[in-house]
Design an enzyme around this catalytic site. Sequence first.
Site, PDB file in Angstrom:
ATOM      1  N   GLY A  16       0.828  -1.204   0.000  1.00  0.00           N
ATOM      2  CA  GLY A  16       0.000   0.000   0.000  1.00  0.00           C
ATOM      3  C   GLY A  16       0.859   1.249   0.000  1.00  0.00           C
ATOM      4  N   GLY A  18       0.655   5.528   0.968  1.00  0.00           N
ATOM      5  CA  GLY A  18      -0.079   6.654   1.538  1.00  0.00           C
ATOM      6  C   GLY A  18       0.710   7.913   1.316  1.00  0.00           C
ATOM      7  CB  SER A  19      -0.004  11.427   1.981  1.00  0.00           C
ATOM      8  OG  SER A  19      -0.394  11.290   3.320  1.00  0.00           O
ATOM      9  CB  ALA A  20       3.173   9.571   5.786  1.00  0.00           C
ATOM     10  N   GLY A  21       4.185   7.671   3.140  1.00  0.00           N
ATOM     11  CA  GLY A  21       5.170   6.654   2.770  1.00  0.00           C
ATOM     12  C   GLY A  21       4.544   5.427   2.138  1.00  0.00           C
ATOM     13  CB  THR A  22       5.997   2.738   0.407  1.00  0.00           C
ATOM     14  OG1 THR A  22       6.229   3.884  -0.394  1.00  0.00           O
ATOM     15  CG2 THR A  22       5.560   1.598  -0.462  1.00  0.00           C
ATOM     16  CB  VAL A  23       2.237  -0.028   3.868  1.00  0.00           C
ATOM     17  CG1 VAL A  23       2.106  -1.171   4.864  1.00  0.00           C
ATOM     18  CG2 VAL A  23       1.807   1.284   4.519  1.00  0.00           C
ATOM     19  CE  LYS A  36       2.505   5.389   6.695  1.00  0.00           C
ATOM     20  NZ  LYS A  36       1.099   5.610   6.994  1.00  0.00           N
ATOM     21  CG  ASP A 130      -5.186  11.645   8.745  1.00  0.00           C
ATOM     22  OD1 ASP A 130      -6.172  12.314   8.352  1.00  0.00           O
ATOM     23  OD2 ASP A 130      -4.337  11.185   7.970  1.00  0.00           O
TER      24      ASP A 130
END
Length: 419
Positions: A16, A18-23, A36, A130
């Site tokens: 996955g 997201g805006s803060a990084g990759t999972v 993450k 969030d």
Amino acid sequence: MARKIGSRYTVHQVIGRGSAGTVWLGEGPDGPVAVKLLREDLATDQVLVGRFVQERSALTGLDHPRVVGVHDMVVDGDDLALVMDLVRGTDLRTRLEREGVLSPLHATSIIADVADGLAAAHAAGIVHRDVKPENVLLDLAAPPGVGGSPRAKLTDFGIARLVDAPRRTRATRIIGTPDYLAPEIIEGLEPRAAVDIYALATVLYELLVGHTPFGGGHTGAVLRRHVTENVPPVAGMPDGLWRIISECLAKAPASRLRAAELGTRLREQLPVLAGLPPLAVPAQRGPADEVPSPAEAVYAETDTGGGAHRRRRGPAVPLVPAPSPDSTRDTHTSLRRPSAQELASYAAESRAQRSATAPVTSHRRRKLVRRRRMAAVLIAVVLLLAGAAAAWTAFAAEAPAGAARALPGAAPAVTGPPV
Ligand SMILES: Nc1ncnc2c1ncn2[C@@H]1O[C@H](COP(=O)(O)OP(=O)(O)OP(=O)(O)O)[C@@H](O)[C@H]1O
């Protein structure tokens, strides 16, 4: 391709973004984990790295079945990583986009789970900041809850706080996802536990109705609605749920329920919700289609935010993992905080606009309607073709041999037994 994170973890596959990084799907000394990896610009930000280390014990200490546990936080060269429980299932956004709306029972049970997780976090002094469907993971490997509802876990604790601007810039910038922002955040107050309750009630409304109460359209319009508008009652919404949602969307943070109370009140509703079908929600006034007011348009020009309806869907680990599609949707958006004057002008213009706005469907609902219409047209075309083929076959079977061939431009005759 496998990659080492610190000395204890190996990651194999992206599951996955997201805006803060990759999972990533990974492996640790105690078995599979989700890792993450924060974005490079965040990972190399020394202030953030400092905060990351500071927050380590608070985040790794949060242990609750309704929270995705953070096992470890790794700072390794340019890598900054959170090592988490691996949840096998999907995220709530993906489920919602697939189903449009959820049944009252499932929606309520999922949100009650999240409220329980929040209660534990708030008791430990942690505000999530969030809460939104992307951050609720449905654990499909766990035994289901009441009436077959999937069990939910809240994730991404503390990330918003880690990437938040320092106190001095909080007066001018907001971190968060516009649709779920409590009014006090927009007004520049320090976010406390009540902001999570407001966001969670927004998610419950969205699960039941198919869109958020104040979302859609321009970011400035969304922020203005949070501060100035009240949610009109929704036809068909069970009374008990409506009362809870209204209390939790109160503009005054002190009037909202606490997380533990919210969990209890929601669970009390479950017996009366069993068997109720999803709400048949009529077309709503569509904020997505509101023309931005002049004040909102001014806000647009200086807005660096992602826009309220850029959704990214990222599947959590499916039972059989598969790479998730790339995504570009920004969340944890950094928005310019509108001034009191701007908010006031949005409110004035909104009143004028509202009387001029015809009821239309929301963005997502329209997408659904469009898809259904396309499917209906496709089915009609297929039926028409099938009918034509059948008629042609019957005609060819009945017509004297050669008749079809005699038609100019006709397809080769289907030869059948002589009549
Ligand atoms: N612990 C986990 N186990 C399994 N899958 C996860 C886990 N955490 C995140 N994911 C998957 O990775 C995706 C991206 O997660 P991430 O937390 O980076 O972004 P997000 O919360 O969706 O959005 P944003 O960070 O922009 O708010 C999620 O949508 C989810 O599908």
